[in-house]
Each structure stands twice: as C-alpha cells, then as structure tokens.
Design a protein around this motif. Structure first.
Motif, mmCIF file in Angstrom:
data_model
loop_
_atom_site.group_PDB
_atom_site.id
_atom_site.type_symbol
_atom_site.label_atom_id
_atom_site.label_comp_id
_atom_site.label_asym_id
_atom_site.label_seq_id
_atom_site.Cartn_x
_atom_site.Cartn_y
_atom_site.Cartn_z
ATOM 1 N N VAL A 97 31.907 39.424 36.393
ATOM 2 C CA VAL A 97 31.408 38.168 37.285
ATOM 3 C C VAL A 97 32.124 38.269 38.451
ATOM 4 O O VAL A 97 33.208 38.459 38.532
ATOM 5 C CB VAL A 97 31.855 36.796 36.453
ATOM 6 N N HIS A 98 31.493 38.121 39.533
ATOM 7 C CA HIS A 98 31.611 38.372 41.103
ATOM 8 C C HIS A 98 31.285 37.072 41.729
ATOM 9 O O HIS A 98 30.170 36.427 41.261
ATOM 10 C CB HIS A 98 31.031 39.586 41.346
ATOM 11 N N ASP A 99 32.083 36.575 42.853
ATOM 12 C CA ASP A 99 31.387 35.506 43.601
ATOM 13 C C ASP A 99 30.792 36.190 45.067
ATOM 14 O O ASP A 99 31.297 37.172 45.274
ATOM 15 C CB ASP A 99 32.887 34.948 44.132
ATOM 16 N N ALA A 100 29.729 35.444 45.073
ATOM 17 C CA ALA A 100 28.905 35.963 46.386
ATOM 18 C C ALA A 100 29.798 36.065 47.464
ATOM 19 O O ALA A 100 29.383 36.379 48.713
ATOM 20 C CB ALA A 100 27.748 35.066 46.554
ATOM 21 N N VAL A 109 37.442 48.378 43.802
ATOM 22 C CA VAL A 109 38.049 47.471 43.029
ATOM 23 C C VAL A 109 37.184 47.299 41.781
ATOM 24 O O VAL A 109 37.569 47.083 40.595
ATOM 25 C CB VAL A 109 38.023 46.145 43.772
ATOM 26 N N VAL A 110 35.785 47.419 41.973
ATOM 27 C CA VAL A 110 34.927 47.160 40.778
ATOM 28 C C VAL A 110 35.169 48.429 39.706
ATOM 29 O O VAL A 110 35.209 48.184 38.708
ATOM 30 C CB VAL A 110 33.572 47.166 41.369
ATOM 31 N N VAL A 155 44.290 35.823 42.321
ATOM 32 C CA VAL A 155 43.306 36.433 41.316
ATOM 33 C C VAL A 155 42.140 36.473 42.076
ATOM 34 O O VAL A 155 41.451 35.690 42.782
ATOM 35 C CB VAL A 155 42.879 35.560 40.316
ATOM 36 N N GLN A 156 41.230 37.642 41.955
ATOM 37 C CA GLN A 156 40.155 37.747 42.847
ATOM 38 C C GLN A 156 39.025 38.227 41.926
ATOM 39 O O GLN A 156 38.983 37.766 40.543
ATOM 40 C CB GLN A 156 40.255 39.241 43.657
ATOM 41 N N THR A 157 37.923 38.608 42.345
ATOM 42 C CA THR A 157 36.609 38.874 41.498
ATOM 43 C C THR A 157 36.246 40.447 42.080
ATOM 44 O O THR A 157 36.580 40.642 43.369
ATOM 45 C CB THR A 157 35.301 37.910 41.460
ATOM 46 N N PRO A 158 35.568 41.049 41.414
ATOM 47 C CA PRO A 158 35.001 40.698 39.970
ATOM 48 C C PRO A 158 35.872 40.767 38.908
ATOM 49 O O PRO A 158 36.881 41.508 38.734
ATOM 50 C CB PRO A 158 33.841 42.085 39.887
ATOM 51 N N GLN A 159 35.661 39.685 37.876
ATOM 52 C CA GLN A 159 36.400 39.691 36.626
ATOM 53 C C GLN A 159 35.769 40.381 35.584
ATOM 54 O O GLN A 159 34.281 39.932 35.573
ATOM 55 C CB GLN A 159 36.860 38.327 36.355
ATOM 56 N N GLY A 160 36.184 41.130 34.833
ATOM 57 C CA GLY A 160 35.271 42.209 34.086
ATOM 58 C C GLY A 160 35.728 41.758 32.503
ATOM 59 O O GLY A 160 36.930 41.504 32.131
ATOM 60 N N VAL A 194 44.226 38.364 29.147
ATOM 61 C CA VAL A 194 43.781 39.004 30.326
ATOM 62 C C VAL A 194 44.677 39.941 30.737
ATOM 63 O O VAL A 194 45.525 39.687 31.572
ATOM 64 C CB VAL A 194 43.398 37.633 31.221
ATOM 65 N N HIS A 195 44.110 41.313 31.159
ATOM 66 C CA HIS A 195 44.930 42.348 31.860
ATOM 67 C C HIS A 195 44.527 42.415 33.351
ATOM 68 O O HIS A 195 43.540 41.681 33.824
ATOM 69 C CB HIS A 195 44.403 43.703 31.223
ATOM 70 N N THR A 196 45.299 42.961 34.274
ATOM 71 C CA THR A 196 45.139 43.094 35.487
ATOM 72 C C THR A 196 45.061 44.421 36.074
ATOM 73 O O THR A 196 45.550 45.303 35.657
ATOM 74 C CB THR A 196 46.355 42.319 36.383
ATOM 75 N N VAL A 197 44.311 44.550 37.204
ATOM 76 C CA VAL A 197 44.358 45.696 38.130
ATOM 77 C C VAL A 197 44.580 45.352 39.482
ATOM 78 O O VAL A 197 44.577 44.254 39.800
ATOM 79 C CB VAL A 197 42.872 46.457 37.855
ATOM 80 N N ALA A 198 44.802 46.375 40.410
ATOM 81 C CA ALA A 198 45.084 45.734 41.664
ATOM 82 C C ALA A 198 43.812 45.433 42.372
ATOM 83 O O ALA A 198 42.625 46.180 42.276
ATOM 84 C CB ALA A 198 45.795 47.393 42.430
ATOM 85 N N GLY A 199 44.040 44.472 43.012
ATOM 86 C CA GLY A 199 42.913 43.900 44.170
ATOM 87 C C GLY A 199 43.106 44.661 45.375
ATOM 88 O O GLY A 199 43.610 45.609 45.688
#
Length: 225
Positions: A97-100, A109-110, A155-160, A194-199
């Motif tokens: 889910v990504h923000d336009a 990042v994706v 927190v950013q997007t896309p969230q997977g 909810v896990h995290t990766v580098a934005g």
C-alpha cells in the motif's frame, strides 16, 4: 513473489493549495500518482490498483497506464484501501500500500519491503530515525516532557503485507467509526507484528506547496535551473 500495489489517491489537494485532487497535481509535468505507480513497478510490483475520488475517476484513467486498475475510493484512507483490496486479484501473495503523495520513493525501498515479505514477515513498513528533539505539549502549549528519540521512527510507504493476513485484519477491524492512520495500524490492531526496513528521505510525503517545490528540486536537471 507476486505482489499487487495499492495506491491511495483519493485525497484532496486543499493543503497543497490545489483545485484538483492531490494525486493529479503535476510534478515535473507528470501527475504525482504516475510517479508513485512507476516506483512500485520499478521496485518489483506486478499489478497496481489506484483508489481515486469518484468525480475524477475519468481524469485518473486518462493519465494512468491502461493496465492500471482504477477504483472509486472512500471518504477516508481506510475506506479507500478497503475498496482497492476488494478489487485486487486474489491470486497474489503480497499487497503493498503506497501513498500517491510520495512520488519520489526510490525503487530500492519497494524492493526492501518485498524482500522482507519473501523472507517470512507478514507486515513490513519502511522507517527513518527521528532526528529532531521531540516533546509532549500540554493543553496550554507548554512543554510537559521530552520524548527519548532512540526508539522513535518515522513511518513511510509502501507498507507491505501478506495478502491473506491483511484481508483478515481488515475483516476484523472496526467499522467506519474507527479510522486508522495507516494499514500497519490495522495489522497491529489484529495482533500482527509489524517489521521494519530502512526507508529513504526521498520518499518524503508531499502535503503543502513547499513540499512540492522541494520534490521539484530533486528532479534531474532541476538543480541547474
């Protein structure tokens, strides 16, 4: 891994000072939503569904690639994601889910989000450290306490998400009376870690006119003008 990308694009452009939906505001001559779709695909997403405002459905369809599915979103982000999730093909393993409004998100990042899902995570968000001093302010506008920065993240997007788990979490979520700030919150409400990766700083969200100008400065050739 077969992934579908959902782009939330039903927001207004009021805070941006625009007279059209924010996702249709141009950046470098292209609507923000087109940049967001390109970022998802360049990072490894196969299919894309975009949730848009009902009155502008034709306008979005006109600027997006023909193979992008356009659906009518809701009055809130949660409602828009629900609509897009219902329209997405069931034969997918993951949903991003990504923000336009994050048009310059790097494909890396994706790819990091997809890699974490492939490794077994059911929910993943890209994050950045909080670098500013952060405080709690009382009702009178007086600083009441400092907040330690080390454990805080933006927190950013896309969230997977694992598709089956996300669908189940939304089915368990409260109705319209409860609005979630993002989809990771829906998963956490269902008890899913909810896990995290580098934005990436380039994935900054465009909210006001200044944000748009800063994004323009990051476009190739713009810095030399």
């Amino acid at each position: 891994m077969h992934a579908v990308g959902i782009v939330a694009a039903a927001g207004s452009g009021l805070r941006l000072g625009a007279e059209l939906p924010k996702a249709l505001v141009p950046l470098g001559g292209r609507p923000l939503v087109c940049w967001a779709v390109d970022a998802l695909r360049a990072g490894g997403v196969d299919d894309v569904v975009v949730a848009v405002p009902d009155p502008q459905q034709a306008a979005f369809t006109a600027v997006l690639p023909a193979d992008v599915q356009v659906v009518v979103g809701g009055d809130t982000r949660t409602a828009s994601v629900r609509a897009a999730l219902a329209a997405a093909r069931e034969q997918v393993d993951a949903v991003l889910v990504h923000d336009a409004a994050r048009p310059l998100t790097p494909p890396d990042v994706v790819a990091r989000v997809l890699a974490a899902l492939a490794a077994g995570a059911r929910a993943v968000v890209p994050v950045l450290p909080v670098v500013d001093t952060t405080v709690v302010v009382d009702d009178d506008g007086v600083v009441a306490a400092d907040v330690p920065r080390p454990p805080l993240r933006r927190v950013q997007t896309p969230q997977g998400f694992d598709r089956t788990t996300l669908v189940r979490a939304y089915a368990q979520a409260p109705g319209p009376a409860v609005e979630f700030t993002d989809d990771a919150s829906v998963m956490r409400a269902a008890g899913i870690p909810v896990h995290t990766v580098a934005g990436d700083e380039r994935a900054a969200k465009i909210t006001v006119a200044h944000d748009l100008r800063m994004a323009e400065l990051q476009l190739p050739g713009e810095r030399n003008r």
